[in-house]
Design a protein around this motif. Structure first.
Motif, mmCIF file in Angstrom:
data_model
loop_
_atom_site.group_PDB
_atom_site.id
_atom_site.type_symbol
_atom_site.label_atom_id
_atom_site.label_comp_id
_atom_site.label_asym_id
_atom_site.label_seq_id
_atom_site.Cartn_x
_atom_site.Cartn_y
_atom_site.Cartn_z
ATOM 1 N N LEU A 101 0.825 -1.198 0.000
ATOM 2 C CA LEU A 101 0.000 0.000 0.000
ATOM 3 C C LEU A 101 0.865 1.256 0.000
ATOM 4 O O LEU A 101 1.922 1.287 0.630
ATOM 5 C CB LEU A 101 -0.911 0.023 1.229
ATOM 6 C CG LEU A 101 -1.941 -1.099 1.353
ATOM 7 C CD1 LEU A 101 -2.727 -0.948 2.640
ATOM 8 C CD2 LEU A 101 -2.871 -1.113 0.148
ATOM 9 N N GLY A 102 0.380 2.294 -0.693
ATOM 10 C CA GLY A 102 1.089 3.563 -0.736
ATOM 11 C C GLY A 102 1.888 3.775 -1.998
ATOM 12 O O GLY A 102 2.599 4.785 -2.130
ATOM 13 N N LEU A 103 1.806 2.843 -2.940
ATOM 14 C CA LEU A 103 2.509 2.961 -4.214
ATOM 15 C C LEU A 103 1.557 3.422 -5.316
ATOM 16 O O LEU A 103 0.341 3.259 -5.207
ATOM 17 C CB LEU A 103 3.116 1.605 -4.622
ATOM 18 C CG LEU A 103 4.151 1.000 -3.683
ATOM 19 C CD1 LEU A 103 4.454 -0.438 -4.114
ATOM 20 C CD2 LEU A 103 5.435 1.834 -3.673
ATOM 21 N N ASN A 104 2.125 3.947 -6.380
ATOM 22 C CA ASN A 104 1.328 4.340 -7.545
ATOM 23 C C ASN A 104 1.096 3.136 -8.453
ATOM 24 O O ASN A 104 1.420 3.141 -9.648
ATOM 25 C CB ASN A 104 2.035 5.456 -8.316
ATOM 26 C CG ASN A 104 2.051 6.756 -7.552
ATOM 27 O OD1 ASN A 104 1.014 7.289 -7.195
ATOM 28 N ND2 ASN A 104 3.250 7.270 -7.293
ATOM 29 N N GLY A 105 0.559 2.104 -7.886
ATOM 30 C CA GLY A 105 0.297 0.860 -8.607
ATOM 31 C C GLY A 105 0.125 -0.265 -7.614
ATOM 32 O O GLY A 105 0.475 -0.137 -6.429
ATOM 33 N N LEU A 106 -0.419 -1.383 -8.087
ATOM 34 C CA LEU A 106 -0.736 -2.508 -7.205
ATOM 35 C C LEU A 106 0.304 -3.620 -7.314
ATOM 36 O O LEU A 106 0.608 -4.098 -8.408
ATOM 37 C CB LEU A 106 -2.106 -3.080 -7.562
ATOM 38 C CG LEU A 106 -3.326 -2.436 -6.906
ATOM 39 C CD1 LEU A 106 -4.599 -3.014 -7.491
ATOM 40 C CD2 LEU A 106 -3.296 -2.644 -5.396
ATOM 41 N N ARG B 139 -10.857 -0.866 -7.204
ATOM 42 C CA ARG B 139 -10.199 0.428 -7.458
ATOM 43 C C ARG B 139 -9.464 0.921 -6.213
ATOM 44 O O ARG B 139 -9.609 2.055 -5.764
ATOM 45 C CB ARG B 139 -11.230 1.459 -7.919
ATOM 46 C CG ARG B 139 -11.919 1.098 -9.227
ATOM 47 C CD ARG B 139 -13.045 2.025 -9.618
ATOM 48 N NE ARG B 139 -12.659 3.430 -9.513
ATOM 49 C CZ ARG B 139 -13.176 4.269 -8.588
ATOM 50 N NH1 ARG B 139 -14.083 3.836 -7.725
ATOM 51 N NH2 ARG B 139 -12.794 5.523 -8.558
ATOM 52 N N LEU B 140 -8.637 0.050 -5.644
ATOM 53 C CA LEU B 140 -7.940 0.364 -4.408
ATOM 54 C C LEU B 140 -7.029 1.580 -4.541
ATOM 55 O O LEU B 140 -7.007 2.444 -3.667
ATOM 56 C CB LEU B 140 -7.122 -0.852 -3.944
ATOM 57 C CG LEU B 140 -6.241 -0.615 -2.727
ATOM 58 C CD1 LEU B 140 -7.071 -0.263 -1.502
ATOM 59 C CD2 LEU B 140 -5.366 -1.844 -2.441
ATOM 60 N N VAL B 141 -6.267 1.658 -5.615
ATOM 61 C CA VAL B 141 -5.309 2.755 -5.769
ATOM 62 C C VAL B 141 -6.030 4.097 -5.806
ATOM 63 O O VAL B 141 -5.622 5.058 -5.138
ATOM 64 C CB VAL B 141 -4.451 2.557 -7.034
ATOM 65 C CG1 VAL B 141 -3.576 3.787 -7.287
ATOM 66 C CG2 VAL B 141 -3.574 1.315 -6.896
ATOM 67 N N ASP B 142 -7.111 4.184 -6.551
ATOM 68 C CA ASP B 142 -7.865 5.442 -6.639
ATOM 69 C C ASP B 142 -8.442 5.836 -5.283
ATOM 70 O O ASP B 142 -8.393 7.008 -4.886
ATOM 71 C CB ASP B 142 -8.992 5.319 -7.665
ATOM 72 C CG ASP B 142 -8.477 5.178 -9.086
ATOM 73 O OD1 ASP B 142 -7.319 5.569 -9.332
ATOM 74 O OD2 ASP B 142 -9.224 4.677 -9.942
#
Length: 355
Positions: free
Chosen positions: A291-296, A323-326
């Protein structure tokens, strides 16, 4: 269509486990497609025996595979551009894949993920979040090994990250969040934990219900949806829980085989024991989300079998669909916007206009 990039060389067993794991996912998720990275001499002999997987998988040969005992700096220096791990992560950055799954070296995977994908704005360190079975269902625990130690701001950020994941995974509008501590009283614990608690109370975010401190036994009780801690204690807690589940399963197996009457009793209670074994199966909850990255990116246990690896892949699948990243980025933006000091110049301008 969910596109998933796979580091097929990762883990203790490599393609002999990762590819059969993918086949299980194909049989359960018809809308999935794979981009598979690895050495052709190791991957193709297995892949060619799995025509159903081959039909939905695109394979790319890579010269290098990161070893489980490589130091992160060494893997990053030698494995960039060429390794199956780097290529799988890079596929997420380029948009070729929606999520990357690897059972490889955790330190190397985190280092490469941070270097390739970068952290979100205002996030200093990513966290690894794990799904935890509880009496009430499931909870999320983070961090379980990405960082050792952490200041108050990092713990507060982890709370935001975990709440966003709980919202995506459990479909809870305002997940409950607790900080892991040695007691529930506000005077107890390290200063970093107490300060993080004050920060979360003052923020009073709509995206989470901060419940204060929780203790170790609250994790299994499911007292809150999200338990926040730093990586040292989080990783120890995770390994203790996994070991305890295996220990209890072994005790039950031994007890049921001790005497003839015990074996007869097992036959009458077989259904109940099967349900218990299903709930205690650590393979079903395999997979740590970065978690916390610009991607999964999702990390599978290196020792996972094919069913365990499939569980990690399906976790990544669900994170893409949710849509976790968003959702994470939106929660972080709101939290850090509230932490910004007021614009003094604007305040003076407003005062002048009101005179």
């Amino acid at each position: 269509m969910i596109r998933i990039s796979i580091d097929a060389m990762g883990g203790d067993h490599g393609p002999r486990v990762t590819l059969p794991g993918l086949l299980k996912v194909v049989e359960r998720r018809p809308d999935v497609r794979f981009v598979i990275y690895g050495r052709d001499d190791a991957v193709l002999p297995v892949l060619d025996k799995l025509p159903k997987l081959r039909a939905v998988g695109e394979f790319h040969h890579c010269e290098v595979s990161v070893r489980m005992d490589d130091k992160p700096s060494q893997a990053l220096r030698q494995g960039r551009w060429k390794s199956s791990m780097w290529k799988a992560i890079e596929a997420v950055k380029s948009g070729e894949a929606d999520v990357c799954i690897s059972a490889g070296n955790t330190g190397a995977l985190m280092a490469m993920s941070k270097f390739c994908l970068r952290t979100m704005a205002d996030i200093e360190r990513p966290a690894i979040a794990a799904i935890w079975p509880t009496i009430r269902g499931e909870s999320i625990v983070l961090d379980v090994g990405a960082t050792i130690g952490g200041d108050a701001q990092q713990l507060a950020d982890f709370a935001i990250l975990g709440a966003a994941m709980a919202n995506a995974l459990f479909d809870v509008a305002r997940p409950s969040v607790g900080l892991l501590n040695v007691g529930v009283e506000e005077i107890k614990g390290q200063e970093e934990v107490k300060e993080a608690g004050r920060m979360l109370r003052d923020a009073n975010l709509d995206s989470m219900d901060y419940r204060g401190f929780v203790e170790g036994d609250d994790i299994g009780k499911g007292t809150v949806d999200v338990v926040v801690t730093e990586g040292f204690s989080g990783n120890i807690a995770l390994k203790v829980a996994e070991g305890t589940a295996r220990q209890i399963a072994e005790y039950l197996r031994e007890a049921m085989n001790r005497t003839f009457m015990a074996r007869i009793g097992y036959l009458f209670a077989k259904g109940a024991f099967e349900r218990l074994r299903e709930r205690m199966d650590v393979r079903k909850i395999n997979g740590g989300v970065f978690l916390g990255l610009n991607g999964l990116v999702v990390k599978s246990h290196g020792s996972a079998d094919d069913e365990g690896f499939a569980a990690a892949v399906e976790l990544g699948y669900e994170m893409v669909r949710s849509r976790l990243v968003d959702k994470t980025r939106a929660s972080l933006d709101l939290y850090h916007a509230r932490q910004q000091p007021p614009d003094t110049n604007s305040a003076l301008d407003d005062a002048a206009l009101n005179e």
